[in-house]
Design an enzyme around this catalytic site. Sequence first.
Site, PDB file in Angstrom:
ATOM      1  N   ARG A  95      -2.672  -1.876  -3.429  1.00 29.82           N
ATOM      2  CA  ARG A  95      -3.788  -1.276  -3.330  1.00 29.82           C
ATOM      3  C   ARG A  95      -3.735   0.185  -4.167  1.00 29.82           C
ATOM      4  NH1 ARG A  95      -5.230   3.441   0.947  1.00 29.82           N
ATOM      5  NH2 ARG A  95      -7.565   3.342   0.509  1.00 29.82           N
ATOM      6  N   GLU A 152      -8.228  -5.317   5.080  1.00 32.70           N
ATOM      7  CA  GLU A 152      -8.057  -4.987   3.416  1.00 32.70           C
ATOM      8  C   GLU A 152      -7.099  -5.481   2.871  1.00 32.70           C
ATOM      9  OE1 GLU A 152      -9.319  -0.671   5.068  1.00 32.70           O
ATOM     10  OE2 GLU A 152      -9.512  -0.273   3.086  1.00 32.70           O
ATOM     11  N   ASN A 192       1.003  -1.324  -0.084  1.00 37.76           N
ATOM     12  CA  ASN A 192       0.059   0.093  -0.154  1.00 37.76           C
ATOM     13  C   ASN A 192       0.965   1.309  -0.098  1.00 37.76           C
ATOM     14  OD1 ASN A 192      -1.801   2.064   0.509  1.00 37.76           O
ATOM     15  ND2 ASN A 192      -2.780   0.945   2.357  1.00 37.76           N
ATOM     16  N   LYS A 235       3.554   0.787   2.850  1.00 34.71           N
ATOM     17  CA  LYS A 235       3.252  -0.389   3.969  1.00 34.71           C
ATOM     18  C   LYS A 235       3.310  -1.685   3.179  1.00 34.71           C
ATOM     19  CE  LYS A 235      -0.054   2.211   6.458  1.00 34.71           C
ATOM     20  NZ  LYS A 235      -1.463   2.183   6.875  1.00 34.71           N
ATOM     21  N   LEU A 249     -16.795   2.558   9.512  1.00 34.52           N
ATOM     22  CA  LEU A 249     -16.342   3.956  10.233  1.00 34.52           C
ATOM     23  C   LEU A 249     -15.027   4.009  10.923  1.00 34.52           C
ATOM     24  CD1 LEU A 249     -20.172   3.716  12.320  1.00 34.52           C
ATOM     25  CD2 LEU A 249     -19.371   4.699  10.129  1.00 34.52           C
ATOM     26  N   ASN A 290     -15.171  -0.469  17.661  1.00 36.43           N
ATOM     27  CA  ASN A 290     -14.943  -0.386  19.166  1.00 36.43           C
ATOM     28  C   ASN A 290     -15.752   0.561  19.993  1.00 36.43           C
ATOM     29  OD1 ASN A 290     -12.086  -1.660  19.203  1.00 36.43           O
ATOM     30  ND2 ASN A 290     -11.738   0.062  17.364  1.00 36.43           N
ATOM     31  N   HIS A 342     -13.388   2.582  -0.354  1.00 36.18           N
ATOM     32  CA  HIS A 342     -13.521   1.674   0.820  1.00 36.18           C
ATOM     33  C   HIS A 342     -14.064   0.402   0.353  1.00 36.18           C
ATOM     34  CE1 HIS A 342     -13.676   4.809   4.284  1.00 36.18           C
ATOM     35  NE2 HIS A 342     -12.674   4.308   3.995  1.00 36.18           N
ATOM     36  N   GLY A 389     -16.420   1.645  13.883  1.00 37.98           N
ATOM     37  CA  GLY A 389     -17.439   0.764  14.062  1.00 37.98           C
ATOM     38  C   GLY A 389     -17.288  -0.368  14.661  1.00 37.98           C
ATOM     39  N   MET A 425     -12.812   9.103  18.667  1.00 40.23           N
ATOM     40  CA  MET A 425     -13.921   8.898  19.380  1.00 40.23           C
ATOM     41  C   MET A 425     -13.785   8.242  20.843  1.00 40.23           C
ATOM     42  SD  MET A 425     -17.056   9.399  18.469  1.00 40.23           S
ATOM     43  CE  MET A 425     -17.443   9.197  16.591  1.00 40.23           C
ATOM     44  N   ARG A 427     -13.364  15.487   7.805  1.00 38.57           N
ATOM     45  CA  ARG A 427     -14.003  15.857   6.676  1.00 38.57           C
ATOM     46  C   ARG A 427     -15.582  16.106   6.903  1.00 38.57           C
ATOM     47  NH1 ARG A 427     -12.452  10.615   3.519  1.00 38.57           N
ATOM     48  NH2 ARG A 427      -9.910  11.003   3.591  1.00 38.57           N
TER      49      ARG A 427
HETATM   50  P1  ADP Z   1      -8.411   4.773   9.197  1.00 42.17           P
HETATM   51  O1  ADP Z   1      -9.613   5.361   8.356  1.00 42.17           O
HETATM   52  O2  ADP Z   1      -7.255   5.986   9.618  1.00 42.17           O
HETATM   53  O3  ADP Z   1      -7.958   3.474   8.717  1.00 42.17           O
HETATM   54  P2  ADP Z   1      -9.208   3.544  11.664  1.00 42.17           P
HETATM   55  O4  ADP Z   1     -10.155   2.405  11.062  1.00 42.17           O
HETATM   56  O5  ADP Z   1      -8.092   2.934  12.180  1.00 42.17           O
HETATM   57  O6  ADP Z   1      -9.007   4.654  10.601  1.00 42.17           O
HETATM   58  O7  ADP Z   1     -10.118   4.242  12.796  1.00 42.17           O
HETATM   59  C1  ADP Z   1      -9.442   5.333  13.380  1.00 42.17           C
HETATM   60  C2  ADP Z   1     -10.478   5.989  14.286  1.00 42.17           C
HETATM   61  O8  ADP Z   1     -11.101   4.908  15.251  1.00 42.17           O
HETATM   62  C3  ADP Z   1      -9.851   6.669  15.551  1.00 42.17           C
HETATM   63  O9  ADP Z   1      -9.784   8.096  15.020  1.00 42.17           O
HETATM   64  C4  ADP Z   1     -10.953   6.478  16.635  1.00 42.17           C
HETATM   65  O10 ADP Z   1     -11.822   7.560  16.500  1.00 42.17           O
HETATM   66  C5  ADP Z   1     -11.472   5.339  16.506  1.00 42.17           C
HETATM   67  N1  ADP Z   1     -10.930   4.303  17.531  1.00 42.17           N
HETATM   68  C6  ADP Z   1      -9.958   3.468  17.261  1.00 42.17           C
HETATM   69  N2  ADP Z   1      -9.852   2.580  18.273  1.00 42.17           N
HETATM   70  C7  ADP Z   1     -10.897   2.864  19.137  1.00 42.17           C
HETATM   71  C8  ADP Z   1     -11.266   2.604  20.431  1.00 42.17           C
HETATM   72  N3  ADP Z   1     -10.784   1.468  21.165  1.00 42.17           N
HETATM   73  N4  ADP Z   1     -12.109   3.168  20.869  1.00 42.17           N
HETATM   74  C9  ADP Z   1     -12.854   4.395  20.479  1.00 42.17           C
HETATM   75  N5  ADP Z   1     -12.515   4.441  19.315  1.00 42.17           N
HETATM   76  C10 ADP Z   1     -11.746   4.028  18.628  1.00 42.17           C
END
Ligand code: ADP
Length: 396
Positions: A89, A383, A8, A15, A207, A332, A178, A330, A281, A239
């Site tokens: 990717r 992915e 990627n 990566k 998400l 967590n 995505h 989504g 989050m 965004r």
């Molecule tokens: P990317 O789009 O960069 O691949 P990710 O899928 O890794 O993003 O998601 C990153 C976001 O997920 C973080 O900004 C955070 O808001 C949320 N996140 C990740 N782990 C946790 C967790 N354990 N609890 C709450 N939010 C989390």
Amino acid sequence: MAVVLVVNSGSSSFKYQLIEMQGERVLASGLVERIGEGTGRTEHVAGDEEFETRAQIPDHTTGFGLMLDAFAEHGPSLDVHAPVAVGHRVVHGGARFFEATEITDLVEINIDDLAVLAPLHNPGALQGIRAARTAFASIPHVAVFDTAFHQSMPPEAYTYALDRATAERHRIRRYGFHGTSHKFVSEAAAVHLGRPLTELKQIVFHLGNGASVTAIDGGRSVETSMGFTPLEGLVMGSRTGDLDPAILLHLQRRAQLTTDELDSLLNKKSGLIGLAGANDMRDLTARAEAGDDRAQLAIDVYTHRLRAYAGAYLAQLGGADVISFTAGVGENVPHIRESALRGLEFAGIRVDPNRNAAARRGEITRISADDSRVAVLVIPTDEEVEIARQALAVVS
Ligand code: ADP
């Protein structure tokens, strides 16, 4: 036993993961970053050990050289675990690439041409592809596009109500992104439920920092929230998602914002960051629980939009069999999943609060109540594995 290398690449980093395909096990992974900057950095993880180096990395070709050194020095051996393909990717495949495609010089030219649509992404991917094709000259390379899964959308879903000649001249339409994740998760949902993919109506919420939702009918994407670019749709980390486009005209006329300033405002300074000063989050949840109104409003705007899309896609699909949540937020954050589907009991959707709270990281979990007509799942996305699967399928 087949092994695939997944790459990627961005303009200043890449990566990689070496994946053994029978068990879909990661044999090694790593990162080469700050390419073309002062001092570059590499990270290589093999087994439980992590190795780091710092060096000048003028270009991607040097970066791939360092990656090969890391494999030679720390293992696993690329002679023993010789990849049968390299899966790359690529963010934008435009309307040309509707599936993973073996890379030839002509494919490279097409990816380069699509840089007009993805100026931040395709050029970096191409640099990685060129360097990797030199480093691994004897095996096939496969491009796996974020947009390809959404090429199955019908015209009424991908066409904007914009002057047709203008739209056609500038290739303006919904592409969606995505796609690799939406495809992986929708297939995992079917396997988990033990039902044929072709019979299922699905909604997948991806998400992460970037966020999108897709309506999938019989395994085919029929509607998705990201559009011409990844800016449209859901509220994201930084965004805006959906916005009245006249706001841009207003800001140009009244606030004299330049194109670059607008770009940065919409993509980097808005969303959760713009609303509450943070995009994580975890922070926002803790602040909202402590009574912070800005954090609470940001969460409310975020989940209000999720519900609007859930409702719209239920209507487009004529109901759903399964709704899945994936990516950082989504996977967590139980209260976001609960809020996203609140009030949808009339459509047969009931989340069980205990199952939702107990969903464990890294596992597929059903969080809907037993009497919920629609299955609601939490599914960890992967992915890299999806890219490896598609690359292997192309070369097999
Ligand atoms: P990317 O789009 O960069 O691949 P990710 O899928 O890794 O993003 O998601 C990153 C976001 O997920 C973080 O900004 C955070 O808001 C949320 N996140 C990740 N782990 C946790 C967790 N354990 N609890 C709450 N939010 C989390």
